[in-house]
Write an enzyme that holds these catalytic residues in place. Structure first.
Site, PDB file in Angstrom:
ATOM      1  CB  ALA A  10       4.739 -28.588  39.916  1.00 15.05           C
ATOM      2  CB  VAL A  59       1.828 -19.998  32.266  1.00 17.66           C
ATOM      3  CG1 VAL A  59       1.766 -21.155  33.238  1.00 17.66           C
ATOM      4  CG2 VAL A  59       3.038 -19.108  32.533  1.00 17.66           C
ATOM      5  CE1 TYR A 151       9.203 -11.669  40.249  1.00 15.13           C
ATOM      6  CE2 TYR A 151      10.015 -10.481  42.173  1.00 15.13           C
ATOM      7  CZ  TYR A 151       9.422 -11.605  41.613  1.00 15.13           C
ATOM      8  OH  TYR A 151       9.029 -12.653  42.424  1.00 15.13           O
ATOM      9  CE  LYS A 155       5.816 -12.873  41.447  1.00 14.69           C
ATOM     10  NZ  LYS A 155       5.048 -14.120  41.546  1.00 14.69           N
ATOM     11  N   PRO A 181       5.937 -14.339  49.660  1.00 14.18           N
ATOM     12  CG  PRO A 181       6.523 -16.425  48.801  1.00 14.18           C
ATOM     13  CD  PRO A 181       5.730 -15.200  48.484  1.00 14.18           C
ATOM     14  CB  VAL A 184      12.084 -18.593  48.821  1.00 16.01           C
ATOM     15  CG1 VAL A 184      11.973 -20.072  49.171  1.00 16.01           C
ATOM     16  CG2 VAL A 184      10.894 -17.811  49.359  1.00 16.01           C
ATOM     17  CG  PHE A 188      13.537 -15.993  42.365  1.00 19.98           C
ATOM     18  CD1 PHE A 188      12.302 -15.747  41.771  1.00 19.98           C
ATOM     19  CD2 PHE A 188      14.285 -14.909  42.790  1.00 19.98           C
ATOM     20  CE1 PHE A 188      11.827 -14.447  41.624  1.00 19.98           C
ATOM     21  CE2 PHE A 188      13.819 -13.610  42.644  1.00 19.98           C
ATOM     22  CZ  PHE A 188      12.594 -13.382  42.054  1.00 19.98           C
TER      23      PHE A 188
HETATM   24  P1  NDP Z   1      12.002 -21.391  40.610  1.00 18.47           P
HETATM   25  O1  NDP Z   1      12.777 -20.768  39.506  1.00 18.47           O
HETATM   26  O2  NDP Z   1      12.682 -22.389  41.465  1.00 18.47           O
HETATM   27  O3  NDP Z   1      10.649 -22.017  40.027  1.00 18.47           O
HETATM   28  C1  NDP Z   1       9.891 -21.365  39.052  1.00 18.47           C
HETATM   29  C2  NDP Z   1       8.857 -22.334  38.500  1.00 18.47           C
HETATM   30  O4  NDP Z   1       8.039 -21.622  37.546  1.00 18.47           O
HETATM   31  C3  NDP Z   1       9.488 -23.506  37.775  1.00 18.47           C
HETATM   32  O5  NDP Z   1       8.822 -24.677  38.138  1.00 18.47           O
HETATM   33  C4  NDP Z   1       9.267 -23.187  36.314  1.00 18.47           C
HETATM   34  O6  NDP Z   1       9.045 -24.397  35.611  1.00 18.47           O
HETATM   35  C5  NDP Z   1       7.969 -22.379  36.351  1.00 18.47           C
HETATM   36  N1  NDP Z   1       7.865 -21.494  35.195  1.00 18.47           N
HETATM   37  C6  NDP Z   1       8.668 -20.437  34.908  1.00 18.47           C
HETATM   38  N2  NDP Z   1       8.322 -19.916  33.716  1.00 18.47           N
HETATM   39  C7  NDP Z   1       7.278 -20.666  33.252  1.00 18.47           C
HETATM   40  C8  NDP Z   1       6.501 -20.643  32.073  1.00 18.47           C
HETATM   41  N3  NDP Z   1       6.714 -19.733  31.097  1.00 18.47           N
HETATM   42  N4  NDP Z   1       5.515 -21.558  31.913  1.00 18.47           N
HETATM   43  C9  NDP Z   1       5.304 -22.489  32.853  1.00 18.47           C
HETATM   44  N5  NDP Z   1       6.000 -22.570  33.998  1.00 18.47           N
HETATM   45  C10 NDP Z   1       6.982 -21.671  34.185  1.00 18.47           C
HETATM   46  O7  NDP Z   1      11.462 -20.157  41.496  1.00 18.47           O
HETATM   47  P2  NDP Z   1      10.570 -20.105  42.822  1.00 18.47           P
HETATM   48  O8  NDP Z   1      10.100 -21.427  43.244  1.00 18.47           O
HETATM   49  O9  NDP Z   1      11.294 -19.256  43.782  1.00 18.47           O
HETATM   50  O10 NDP Z   1       9.349 -19.234  42.258  1.00 18.47           O
HETATM   51  C11 NDP Z   1       8.006 -19.641  42.334  1.00 18.47           C
HETATM   52  C12 NDP Z   1       7.127 -18.402  42.514  1.00 18.47           C
HETATM   53  O11 NDP Z   1       7.455 -17.782  43.749  1.00 18.47           O
HETATM   54  C13 NDP Z   1       7.311 -17.334  41.440  1.00 18.47           C
HETATM   55  O12 NDP Z   1       6.053 -16.792  41.118  1.00 18.47           O
HETATM   56  C14 NDP Z   1       8.188 -16.295  42.130  1.00 18.47           C
HETATM   57  O13 NDP Z   1       8.010 -15.019  41.585  1.00 18.47           O
HETATM   58  C15 NDP Z   1       7.653 -16.395  43.539  1.00 18.47           C
HETATM   59  N6  NDP Z   1       8.528 -15.890  44.587  1.00 18.47           N
HETATM   60  C16 NDP Z   1       9.798 -16.349  44.746  1.00 18.47           C
HETATM   61  C17 NDP Z   1      10.591 -15.860  45.749  1.00 18.47           C
HETATM   62  C18 NDP Z   1      12.013 -16.265  45.937  1.00 18.47           C
HETATM   63  O14 NDP Z   1      12.758 -15.536  46.625  1.00 18.47           O
HETATM   64  N7  NDP Z   1      12.454 -17.404  45.436  1.00 18.47           N
HETATM   65  C19 NDP Z   1      10.073 -14.881  46.702  1.00 18.47           C
HETATM   66  C20 NDP Z   1       8.725 -14.448  46.423  1.00 18.47           C
HETATM   67  C21 NDP Z   1       7.992 -14.964  45.431  1.00 18.47           C
HETATM   68  P3  NDP Z   1       9.597 -24.750  34.150  1.00 18.47           P
HETATM   69  O15 NDP Z   1      10.876 -23.996  33.958  1.00 18.47           O
HETATM   70  O16 NDP Z   1       9.730 -26.242  34.153  1.00 18.47           O
HETATM   71  O17 NDP Z   1       8.497 -24.294  33.250  1.00 18.47           O
HETATM   72  C1  8X3 Z   2      11.298 -12.674  45.083  1.00 18.10           C
HETATM   73  C2  8X3 Z   2      11.876 -11.943  46.244  1.00 18.10           C
HETATM   74  O1  8X3 Z   2      13.195  -9.889  46.937  1.00 18.10           O
HETATM   75  O2  8X3 Z   2      13.886 -10.976  44.904  1.00 18.10           O
HETATM   76  O3  8X3 Z   2      10.000 -12.322  44.812  1.00 18.10           O
HETATM   77  O4  8X3 Z   2      11.862  -9.725  44.958  1.00 18.10           O
HETATM   78  S1  8X3 Z   2      12.741 -10.585  45.706  1.00 18.10           S
END
Ligand code: NDP
Ligand code: 8X3
Length: 251
Positions: A10, A59, A151, A155, A181, A184, A188
């Site tokens: 979050a 986690v 990766y 997923k 998604p 985004v 990431f």
């Molecule tokens: P961000 O990097 O912006 O956010 C990732 C979040 O995950 C952060 O809040 C981070 O919090 C948390 N996180 C990462 N590692 C850990 C850990 N070991 N323990 C606890 N929390 C963790 O990425 P997104 O918002 O883009 O990603 C969110 C989800 O969406 C992911 O599962 C990603 O794979 C998925 N996703 C993203 C896409 C994209 O293009 N952005 C597309 C498809 C899916 P903190 O570092 O504070 O722990």
């Molecule tokens: C994140 C989107 O295209 O980098 O899940 O795999 S992509």
């Protein structure tokens, strides 16, 4: 009575936008993540709207996950909605050059972390005979792209776990669904490329990627359906994206 949503990851991106969307829509929120300062800032912001509790844990740390969930005060302990969102890509290399620490991180966070959090929360949902689990997958859960190997595997595992969870929790009346998604614009790619912001920003150049708020909006739609409606599996891409490898860019 307000519903309670627990959101992993979050502190950034999709998770943070979802926390905001659900707080604006009368949920009380449990924010989870590792970055304490980010979490305090968001807690302060959302506390203007609703009740907010924070849990700091990685986690990957099984014991800490169970301790954190067990530590919830009674007013937050009935979890109606779990958003399994924490996760990232680490690296983007051909399999033969892959970094084993990156592989461990992706399997440990995206797969095992999601399982630990779910395992800690599902018994409460079974007891209350209700609950809604949303697993955040990816288009990488549905197709594999070059250099995406581990990766994509992590997923694809989320996709399988989502389907299995839905089957196993079916007798208990718990809703389970995934949102997958496409690209985004969040932190990431910065995480994937280990802080190389220039390389990360290039990923989203030349087209309009999804915004984290787009996914948050959909998550709110999904959780606000009548209880007999379960959105089981949803793939969402920006209009410019047709698949993991086909993106219409203006050059
Ligand atoms: P961000 O990097 O912006 O956010 C990732 C979040 O995950 C952060 O809040 C981070 O919090 C948390 N996180 C990462 N590692 C850990 C850990 N070991 N323990 C606890 N929390 C963790 O990425 P997104 O918002 O883009 O990603 C969110 C989800 O969406 C992911 O599962 C990603 O794979 C998925 N996703 C993203 C896409 C994209 O293009 N952005 C597309 C498809 C899916 P903190 O570092 O504070 O722990
Ligand atoms: C994140 C989107 O295209 O980098 O899940 O795999 S992509």
């Amino acid at each position: 009575m307000k519903k309670t949503a627990l959101i992993t990851g979050a502190t950034s991106g999709i998770g943070r936008a979802t926390a905001r969307a659900l707080a604006q829509n009368n949920y009380q929120i449990i924010l989870c993540g590792r970055r304490e300062e980010r979490m305090s800032e968001l807690q302060k912001e959302l506390s203007e709207l609703t009740e907010v509790h924070t849990l700091l844990f990685d986690v990957r740390d099984k014991e800490k996950v169970f301790e954190a969930i067990a530590s919830l005060p009674s007013e937050f302990s009935k979890i109606d909605v779990l958003i399994n969102n924490a996760g990232n890509a680490h690296g983007m290399d051909p399999i033969q050059n892959g970094n084993i620490d990156d592989w461990d991180a992706m399997i440990d966070i995206n797969v095992k972390g999601l399982l630990y959090v779910s395992k800690a929360i599902i018994p409460g949902m079974i007891e209350q005979k209700s609950g809604h689990i949303i697993n955040i997958g990816s288009t990488a859960a549905k197709e594999v792209y070059p250099n995406g190997n581990v990766y994509c595997a992590s997923k694809h595992a989320v996709d399988a776990i989502n389907q299995g969870m839905r089957m196993d929790l079916n007798p208990h009346g718990i809703r389970v669904g995934a949102i997958h998604p496409g690209m985004v614009e969040t932190e990431f790619s910065e995480v994937r490329f280990k802080g190389d912001t220039e390389r990360a920003s290039k990923v989203y150049q030349g087209f309009q990627p999804l915004k984290p708020e787009d996914i948050a909006d959909i998550i709110h739609f999904v959780v606000s359906r009548p209880y007999h409606v379960n959105i089981a599996d949803l793939v969402v891409m920006s209009t410019a994206q047709a698949s993991s490898t086909i993106v219409k860019k203006v050059v």
